[in-house]
Scaffold this active site. Structure first.
Site, PDB file in Angstrom:
ATOM      1  CG  ASP A  14      37.331  43.530  37.520  1.00  0.00           C
ATOM      2  OD1 ASP A  14      38.496  43.099  37.462  1.00  0.00           O
ATOM      3  OD2 ASP A  14      36.755  44.029  36.541  1.00  0.00           O
ATOM      4  CG  HIS A 210      33.149  44.704  33.164  1.00  0.00           C
ATOM      5  ND1 HIS A 210      32.958  44.394  34.493  1.00  0.00           N
ATOM      6  CD2 HIS A 210      34.493  44.751  32.992  1.00  0.00           C
ATOM      7  CE1 HIS A 210      34.141  44.245  35.082  1.00  0.00           C
ATOM      8  NE2 HIS A 210      35.091  44.458  34.188  1.00  0.00           N
ATOM      9  CG  HIS A 212      38.443  48.027  33.323  1.00  0.00           C
ATOM     10  ND1 HIS A 212      39.426  47.516  34.128  1.00  0.00           N
ATOM     11  CD2 HIS A 212      37.445  47.102  33.349  1.00  0.00           C
ATOM     12  CE1 HIS A 212      39.050  46.339  34.608  1.00  0.00           C
ATOM     13  NE2 HIS A 212      37.854  46.060  34.148  1.00  0.00           N
ATOM     14  CB  CYS A 243      45.206  50.590  35.396  1.00  0.00           C
ATOM     15  SG  CYS A 243      45.976  49.997  33.882  1.00  0.00           S
TER      16      CYS A 243
HETATM   17 ZN    ZN Z   1      37.130  44.159  34.572  1.00  0.00          ZN
END
Ligand code: ZN
Length: 310
Positions: A14, A210, A212, A243
Site C-alpha cells: 500500500d 485496514h 488510514h 495522502c
Molecule cells: Zn489502504
C-alpha cells in the site's frame, strides 16, 4: 479486550504503490527481512497487478519467493482478480487478499467490474483455492474497501456493506476485512460496522481492519476495533505513501505508533520497537526525499519504556 494483536505490515504494497519512485528489489528484500527480524509476523509484500499498471509492484513474485525463506513470517499479497490469484498461488503465498469496493461506482471505475461481476470473480478464486492440494491452499480474504465512505459516491450504506460481506462469504472466502481506503472512518462508525458485520457473518469471520490516518483518526479507530474483538491491524512503516489530498498526513496508520500504543497498553504485538524503528533507515536510503511519518520515531521512546511490569 484482547491481550495480543497481529500487526500486518502493508508498506511494501500500500505504501510503495502510492510512491512514484520504484524501490529497488534488493531494498525491498532488506526491508522485509529487517521487519521480520523485528518480530513482525505478517507482511503484505506486493500486489499481482499488471506491471504496466503499477511498475512499483513488478518484482512481487521475486519478493514473495525471498520472503518465503524467512522464518516465522506469513507472506501476503494483494490480488486484483483470478489471474492475480493464479500468480500468487504459483509462488506459494500464505495469504491473499482481494479488494472488493463497497462503492459500486468506485469498483466500476477502478477495476471495470460491478458488484455482481466482482462476486463472480471472488467465487472463481475461491474455487481455484479449494482445488489446490492439501497444505497448498492460501488463506483467501476479501478486503471490503471504501467501506466507510467513498471519494466518488460519498457515504456508503452500512446495510449494503453487510449484505456484500455476507455475499462474499457465500462465494467461498475464508474471511472478510474492513478497509477504510479513503480515511473517512470514525470510531463510532467502526464500532457499529464491526458489530453489525460480525453479527451477520460470524464473529470469527471479521478479524482485520485496514485503516488510514488521513484525518488523524487512525489510532482512535484502532481502539474502537480492539473493543469489538478485532485482532489484526494493517499498518505501514513510516506511514509511507502519505495522502495526496492531505499534506502532512500519513497514508496507512504508522506501524511504529501502533506498536507503541499497543505495547504501552500491555497488549502483546511480538514486535521489538527499538529494532522496528531502525528499519526506517532502509526506506530512507532507498527512497531519498520521500517523507516518513510517525510521532514515536520523532519523539523517541518514553524513559523506561518496556521496563515497567505489565
Ligand atoms: Zn489502504
Amino acid at each position: 479486550m484482547t491481550t495480543s494483536v497481529t500487526i500486518s505490515e502493508v508498506g511494501p504494497r500500500d505504501g510503495l504503490q502510492s510512491v512514484d519512485a520504484v524501490m529497488p528489489t534488493e531494498s525491498k528484500k532488506a526491508w522485509v527481512k529487517a521487519e521480520a527480524e523485528a518480530g513482525v509476523s505478517e507482511i503484505e509484500v506486493g500486489s499481482f497487478v499488471p506491471p504496466a499498471l503499477l511498475p512499483q509492484m513488478a518484482d512481487t513474485a521475486e519478493i514473495v519467493a525471498y520472503a518465503k525463506t524467512l522464518p516465522n513470517l506469513d507472506v501476503v499479497t494483494l490480488i486484483p482478480n483470478l489471474k492475480g490469484a493464479e500468480r500468487a498461488i504459483a509462488v506459494g503465498v500464505d495469504k491473499m487478499s482481494i479488494p472488493f469496493s463497497m462503492s459500486e461506482t468506485h469498483s466500476i471505475k477502478n477495476v471495470r467490474k460491478d458488484h455482481q461481476a466482482m462476486l463472480a470473480e471472488i467465487q472463481a478464486i475461491a474455487e481455484l483455492v479449494a482445488g489446490q492440494p492439501d497444505g497448498q491452499r492460501p488463506h483467501f480474504e476479501v478486503g471490503l474497501s471504501t467501506a466507510f465512505g467513498c471519494t466518488i459516491e460519498g457515504p456508503v450504506s452500512e446495510d449494503r456493506v453487510t449484505r456484500l460481506a455476507e455475499a462474499a462469504m457465500e462465494a467461498g472466502v475464508a474471511e472478510v476485512g474492513l478497509s477504510d481506503t479513503t480515511g473517512y472512518a470514525n470510531p463510532a462508525q467502526v464500532t457499529r460496522m464491526v458489530r453489525q458485520i460480525k453479527a451477520a457473518i460470524g464473529s470469527d469471520k471479521l478479524n482485520t481492519l485496514h485503516l488510514h490516518n488521513t484525518r488523524g483518526l487512525g489510532l482512535a479507530n484502532v481502539m474502537a476495533g480492539l473493543s469489538e474483538g478485532i485482532t489484526t491491524f494493517d499498518a505501514s512503516l513510516g506511514g509511507l505513501g502519505g495522502c495526496p489530498f492531505a499534506p502532512g498526513a500519513s497514508g496507512n496508520i504508522v506501524t511504529e505508533d501502533l506498536v507503541f500504543m499497543l505495547e504501552a497498553m500491555g497488549i502483546d504485538t511480538g514486535i521489538n520497537l527499538d529494532k522496528l524503528l531502525k528499519v526506517r533507515d532502509i526506506i530512507a536510503e532507498a527512497l531519498p526525499g520521500e517523507p516518513l511519518y510517525g510521532f514515536t520515531p520523532d519523539a523517541g521512546l518514553p524513559l523506561g519504556f518496556g521496563s515497567a511490569a505489565a
